[in-house]
Design an enzyme around this catalytic site. Structure first.
Site, PDB file in Angstrom:
ATOM      1  N   GLY A  79     -70.902-104.653 -29.471  1.00  0.00           N
ATOM      2  CA  GLY A  79     -71.577-105.951 -29.440  1.00  0.00           C
ATOM      3  C   GLY A  79     -71.290-106.761 -30.692  1.00  0.00           C
ATOM      4  N   PHE A  80     -72.027-107.850 -30.839  1.00  0.00           N
ATOM      5  CA  PHE A  80     -71.817-108.759 -31.972  1.00  0.00           C
ATOM      6  C   PHE A  80     -72.044-108.028 -33.306  1.00  0.00           C
ATOM      7  CE2 PHE A  80     -74.554-111.884 -34.505  1.00  0.00           C
ATOM      8  CZ  PHE A  80     -73.494-112.312 -35.294  1.00  0.00           C
ATOM      9  N   ALA A  82     -82.232-100.709 -35.047  1.00  0.00           N
ATOM     10  CA  ALA A  82     -82.126-102.174 -35.139  1.00  0.00           C
ATOM     11  C   ALA A  82     -83.344-102.761 -34.436  1.00  0.00           C
ATOM     12  CB  ALA A  82     -80.833-102.644 -34.471  1.00  0.00           C
ATOM     13  N   TYR A 100     -91.516 -89.695 -34.627  1.00  0.00           N
ATOM     14  CA  TYR A 100     -90.520 -88.641 -34.888  1.00  0.00           C
ATOM     15  C   TYR A 100     -90.490 -88.317 -36.386  1.00  0.00           C
ATOM     16  CZ  TYR A 100     -88.403 -87.724 -30.334  1.00  0.00           C
ATOM     17  OH  TYR A 100     -88.184 -87.306 -29.039  1.00  0.00           O
ATOM     18  N   GLY A 125     -71.575-106.327 -24.705  1.00  0.00           N
ATOM     19  CA  GLY A 125     -70.454-106.165 -25.635  1.00  0.00           C
ATOM     20  C   GLY A 125     -69.139-106.038 -24.876  1.00  0.00           C
ATOM     21  N   LEU A 157     -77.234 -87.916 -24.705  1.00  0.00           N
ATOM     22  CA  LEU A 157     -75.906 -87.937 -25.325  1.00  0.00           C
ATOM     23  C   LEU A 157     -75.793 -86.737 -26.255  1.00  0.00           C
ATOM     24  CD1 LEU A 157     -73.232 -89.508 -25.972  1.00  0.00           C
ATOM     25  CD2 LEU A 157     -74.500 -90.646 -27.806  1.00  0.00           C
ATOM     26  N   LYS A 181     -82.862 -85.427 -34.043  1.00  0.00           N
ATOM     27  CA  LYS A 181     -83.710 -84.254 -34.325  1.00  0.00           C
ATOM     28  C   LYS A 181     -82.888 -82.967 -34.239  1.00  0.00           C
ATOM     29  CE  LYS A 181     -87.164 -81.878 -31.774  1.00  0.00           C
ATOM     30  NZ  LYS A 181     -87.729 -81.963 -30.428  1.00  0.00           N
ATOM     31  N   TYR A 237     -88.389-107.208 -24.156  1.00  0.00           N
ATOM     32  CA  TYR A 237     -87.666-107.025 -25.422  1.00  0.00           C
ATOM     33  C   TYR A 237     -88.656-106.742 -26.555  1.00  0.00           C
ATOM     34  CZ  TYR A 237     -84.330-108.238 -29.183  1.00  0.00           C
ATOM     35  OH  TYR A 237     -83.518-108.226 -30.299  1.00  0.00           O
ATOM     36  N   HIS A 279     -71.259-113.863 -28.473  1.00  0.00           N
ATOM     37  CA  HIS A 279     -70.707-114.184 -27.154  1.00  0.00           C
ATOM     38  C   HIS A 279     -70.896-115.680 -26.914  1.00  0.00           C
ATOM     39  CE1 HIS A 279     -69.816-114.091 -22.960  1.00  0.00           C
ATOM     40  NE2 HIS A 279     -69.530-112.806 -23.024  1.00  0.00           N
TER      41      HIS A 279
HETATM   42  P1  NAD Z   1     -75.261-107.806 -28.474  1.00  0.00           P
HETATM   43  O1  NAD Z   1     -75.826-108.084 -27.126  1.00  0.00           O
HETATM   44  O2  NAD Z   1     -74.023-108.507 -28.893  1.00  0.00           O
HETATM   45  O3  NAD Z   1     -75.016-106.247 -28.669  1.00  0.00           O
HETATM   46  C1  NAD Z   1     -75.750-105.246 -28.029  1.00  0.00           C
HETATM   47  C2  NAD Z   1     -74.780-104.153 -27.601  1.00  0.00           C
HETATM   48  O4  NAD Z   1     -75.525-103.105 -26.964  1.00  0.00           O
HETATM   49  C3  NAD Z   1     -73.749-104.647 -26.584  1.00  0.00           C
HETATM   50  O5  NAD Z   1     -72.474-104.209 -26.964  1.00  0.00           O
HETATM   51  C4  NAD Z   1     -74.204-104.013 -25.284  1.00  0.00           C
HETATM   52  O6  NAD Z   1     -73.154-103.823 -24.371  1.00  0.00           O
HETATM   53  C5  NAD Z   1     -74.828-102.727 -25.776  1.00  0.00           C
HETATM   54  N1  NAD Z   1     -75.805-102.128 -24.852  1.00  0.00           N
HETATM   55  C6  NAD Z   1     -76.823-102.764 -24.200  1.00  0.00           C
HETATM   56  N2  NAD Z   1     -77.506-101.885 -23.450  1.00  0.00           N
HETATM   57  C7  NAD Z   1     -76.907-100.662 -23.641  1.00  0.00           C
HETATM   58  C8  NAD Z   1     -77.144 -99.364 -23.132  1.00  0.00           C
HETATM   59  N3  NAD Z   1     -78.146 -99.117 -22.282  1.00  0.00           N
HETATM   60  N4  NAD Z   1     -76.341 -98.354 -23.532  1.00  0.00           N
HETATM   61  C9  NAD Z   1     -75.308 -98.596 -24.385  1.00  0.00           C
HETATM   62  N5  NAD Z   1     -75.038 -99.809 -24.900  1.00  0.00           N
HETATM   63  C10 NAD Z   1     -75.830-100.826 -24.530  1.00  0.00           C
HETATM   64  O7  NAD Z   1     -76.446-108.096 -29.509  1.00  0.00           O
HETATM   65  P2  NAD Z   1     -76.437-108.069 -31.105  1.00  0.00           P
HETATM   66  O8  NAD Z   1     -76.806-109.423 -31.557  1.00  0.00           O
HETATM   67  O9  NAD Z   1     -75.216-107.446 -31.619  1.00  0.00           O
HETATM   68  O10 NAD Z   1     -77.686-107.131 -31.390  1.00  0.00           O
HETATM   69  C11 NAD Z   1     -77.516-105.770 -31.761  1.00  0.00           C
HETATM   70  C12 NAD Z   1     -78.876-105.149 -32.042  1.00  0.00           C
HETATM   71  O11 NAD Z   1     -79.517-105.860 -33.100  1.00  0.00           O
HETATM   72  C13 NAD Z   1     -79.828-105.190 -30.845  1.00  0.00           C
HETATM   73  O12 NAD Z   1     -80.552-103.980 -30.803  1.00  0.00           O
HETATM   74  C14 NAD Z   1     -80.740-106.347 -31.157  1.00  0.00           C
HETATM   75  O13 NAD Z   1     -82.002-106.182 -30.580  1.00  0.00           O
HETATM   76  C15 NAD Z   1     -80.798-106.295 -32.677  1.00  0.00           C
HETATM   77  N6  NAD Z   1     -81.111-107.626 -33.238  1.00  0.00           N
HETATM   78  C16 NAD Z   1     -80.162-108.621 -33.274  1.00  0.00           C
HETATM   79  C17 NAD Z   1     -80.514-109.876 -33.778  1.00  0.00           C
HETATM   80  C18 NAD Z   1     -79.513-111.004 -33.865  1.00  0.00           C
HETATM   81  O14 NAD Z   1     -79.898-112.100 -34.289  1.00  0.00           O
HETATM   82  N7  NAD Z   1     -78.266-110.823 -33.525  1.00  0.00           N
HETATM   83  C19 NAD Z   1     -81.820-110.108 -34.248  1.00  0.00           C
HETATM   84  C20 NAD Z   1     -82.752-109.086 -34.161  1.00  0.00           C
HETATM   85  C21 NAD Z   1     -82.385-107.835 -33.677  1.00  0.00           C
HETATM   86  N1  UDP Z   2     -81.289 -85.558 -26.408  1.00  0.00           N
HETATM   87  C1  UDP Z   2     -79.991 -86.053 -26.431  1.00  0.00           C
HETATM   88  N2  UDP Z   2     -79.082 -85.428 -27.232  1.00  0.00           N
HETATM   89  C2  UDP Z   2     -79.386 -84.336 -27.995  1.00  0.00           C
HETATM   90  C3  UDP Z   2     -80.717 -83.874 -27.966  1.00  0.00           C
HETATM   91  C4  UDP Z   2     -81.648 -84.499 -27.165  1.00  0.00           C
HETATM   92  O1  UDP Z   2     -79.662 -87.015 -25.766  1.00  0.00           O
HETATM   93  O2  UDP Z   2     -78.496 -83.830 -28.677  1.00  0.00           O
HETATM   94  C5  UDP Z   2     -82.257 -86.244 -25.566  1.00  0.00           C
HETATM   95  C6  UDP Z   2     -82.849 -85.306 -24.522  1.00  0.00           C
HETATM   96  O3  UDP Z   2     -82.374 -85.725 -23.269  1.00  0.00           O
HETATM   97  C7  UDP Z   2     -84.329 -85.481 -24.637  1.00  0.00           C
HETATM   98  C8  UDP Z   2     -84.540 -86.568 -25.679  1.00  0.00           C
HETATM   99  O4  UDP Z   2     -83.336 -86.657 -26.391  1.00  0.00           O
HETATM  100  O5  UDP Z   2     -84.862 -85.949 -23.418  1.00  0.00           O
HETATM  101  C9  UDP Z   2     -85.671 -86.243 -26.613  1.00  0.00           C
HETATM  102  O6  UDP Z   2     -85.394 -85.016 -27.224  1.00  0.00           O
HETATM  103  P1  UDP Z   2     -86.538 -84.142 -27.889  1.00  0.00           P
HETATM  104  O7  UDP Z   2     -85.894 -82.880 -28.380  1.00  0.00           O
HETATM  105  O8  UDP Z   2     -87.275 -84.941 -28.876  1.00  0.00           O
HETATM  106  O9  UDP Z   2     -87.555 -83.899 -26.728  1.00  0.00           O
HETATM  107  P2  UDP Z   2     -87.517 -82.956 -25.442  1.00  0.00           P
HETATM  108  O10 UDP Z   2     -86.118 -82.404 -25.297  1.00  0.00           O
HETATM  109  O11 UDP Z   2     -88.512 -81.916 -25.751  1.00  0.00           O
HETATM  110  O12 UDP Z   2     -87.897 -83.869 -24.340  1.00  0.00           O
END
Ligand code: NAD
Ligand code: UDP
Ligand code: UDP
Length: 330
Positions: free
Chosen positions: A15-16, A117, A162, A41, A66, A108, A148, A184
């Site tokens: 993303g940005f 962020a 956590y 992004g 992940l 963890k 949001y 964008h």
């Molecule tokens: P952006 O939309 O350009 O970037 C967000 C990125 O997250 C994108 O690349 C998008 O594809 C990816 N994404 C969205 N949902 C996803 C998912 N479920 N799994 C994986 N990737 C996913 O926005 P940005 O401006 O770069 O913002 C980045 C972060 O910073 C965000 O968390 C935003 O809330 C935070 N933020 C930005 C601003 C700003 O002014 N730019 C202000 C406050 C907070």
């Molecule tokens: N998780 C993950 N990657 C890791 C370890 C955990 O994505 O390497 C995810 C997992 O799917 C879990 C979440 O993180 O649902 C929260 O993990 P946590 O150990 O805190 O809680 P629990 O596994 O007991 O739900």
């Protein structure tokens, strides 16, 4: 390179902000894993990095678990522009909340440092001005911005828990409006909208009477703040505002964009979106004190650099204003 070489995960790295952060971390010599589902992004944002041996790009949605091995995590995945985050609000909340749980679970297991962020939107339409981190906010829980705002607030809760429950080292950056190259052109945020409109000779869409304020930080300054926060002492776990504390009205932004582009576009007033905060400006005393950080690039300089980017981009891609959906939401 500066300091130790680390394996760093950046979610939302295409993303940005994420692409600028990846560029910085790759430049510092770290091994960077960029994870993104390309919702807002693009590959093009990180195209230059793909040839670097210390950069890797993975398509993945953070609402699913992940399993990778890293030393640090920057959790940026989440659409940030109102037009995009309101397009699929349920997915926005899932990304903020399930995404935070998965990344915290990963942190963890690995005992990795993790930075969230977060956003000035946690303050909502603030009753306290300028906003300090001690202010709890004034947020509508059921409005069009809530997916949001409340998603990000819940993510902060998870980060704090956590830390308390599992002893994680967490960092929470409350980011205020940031702008710069690689926004964008179609994402509906004010700076990109105005610049694209001005360059196309179309009217600048000013919502409401234009007296609402924001404070705009240039992207390079913001990235420096994020890196300093990640590197701050373990005891620095409280949220930190990152933004440029120069409050500017939207009317003034329109005026400055017209000047920076040399455009003669008229200003066209549109309705103010629902729950649009009237006033916003960070108090950055904490960032100054704990990180020795403050923005160095002023609005006119930042706008000039951003205009140059969009000018080049329009020259290549030639998007017309009719390709862009810039209507306000609400
Ligand atoms: P952006 O939309 O350009 O970037 C967000 C990125 O997250 C994108 O690349 C998008 O594809 C990816 N994404 C969205 N949902 C996803 C998912 N479920 N799994 C994986 N990737 C996913 O926005 P940005 O401006 O770069 O913002 C980045 C972060 O910073 C965000 O968390 C935003 O809330 C935070 N933020 C930005 C601003 C700003 O002014 N730019 C202000 C406050 C907070
Ligand atoms: N998780 C993950 N990657 C890791 C370890 C955990 O994505 O390497 C995810 C997992 O799917 C879990 C979440 O993180 O649902 C929260 O993990 P946590 O150990 O805190 O809680 P629990 O596994 O007991 O739900
Ligand atoms: N805005 C505007 N014209 C536009 C886009 C946005 O006047 O074309 C206004 C919007 O109503 C808000 C401010 O600019 O008051 C900042 O909007 P943006 O979406 O960039 O950020 P956010 O509202 O999330 O701070």
């Amino acid at each position: 390179m500066k300091g130790d070489r680390k394996r760093i995960l950046v979610t939302g790295g295409a993303g940005f902000l994420g692409s600028h952060l990846c560029e910085r971390l790759v430049g510092d010599g770290h091994d960077v894993l960029c994870v993104d589902n390309f919702y807002t992004g693009t590959r093009a944002n990180v195209a230059r990095l793909l040839k670097e041996s210390n950069f890797e790009l993975m398509r993945h949605d953070v609402t699913f678990p992940l399993y990778v091995e890293v030393d640090e995590i920057y959790n940026l995945a989440c659409p940030a522009s109102p037009v995009h985050y309101q397009h699929d609000p349920v997915q926005t909340t899932k990304t903020s909340v399930h995404g935070a749980i998965n990344m915290l679970g990963l942190a963890k297991r690995l005992r990795a440092r993790i930075l969230q962020a977060s956003t000035s939107e946690v303050y909502g339409d603030p009753a306290v001005h300028p906003q300090t981190e001690a202010y709890w906010g004034h947020v509508n829980p059921i409005g069009p911005r809530s997916c949001y705002d409340e998603g990000k607030r819940c993510a902060e809760t998870l980060f704090a828990d956590y830390r308390r429950q599992h002893g994680l080292v967490v960092k929470i950056a409350r980011i205020f409006n940031t702008y710069g190259p690689r926004m964008h052109p179609n994402d509906g945020r004010v700076v990109s909208n105005f610049i694209v409109q001005a360059l196309a000779g179309e009217p600048l869409t000013l919502y409401g009477d234009g007296s609402q304020t924001r404070a705009f930080c240039y992207v390079d300054d913001l990235i420096e703040g994020l890196v300093r926060l990640m590197e701050s002492p373990e005891t620095c776990n409280d949220p930190v505002n990152l933004g440029n504390p120069v409050e500017t009205s939207m009317h003034e932004i329109a005026r400055r964009v017209l000047r920076a582009t040399g455009s003669a576009s008229p200003i066209e007033h549109r309705g103010l979106p629902v729950d649009d905060p009237l006033q916003r400006c960070p108090d950055i005393s904490r960032a100054r004190r704990l990180l020795g950080w403050e923005p160095a690039i002023d609005l006119d300089e930042g706008l000039a650099r951003t205009v140059a980017y969009f000018r080049d981009r329009c020259g290549v891609a030639r998007p017309t204003i009719r390709d862009l959906d810039l209507t306000p939401v609400g």
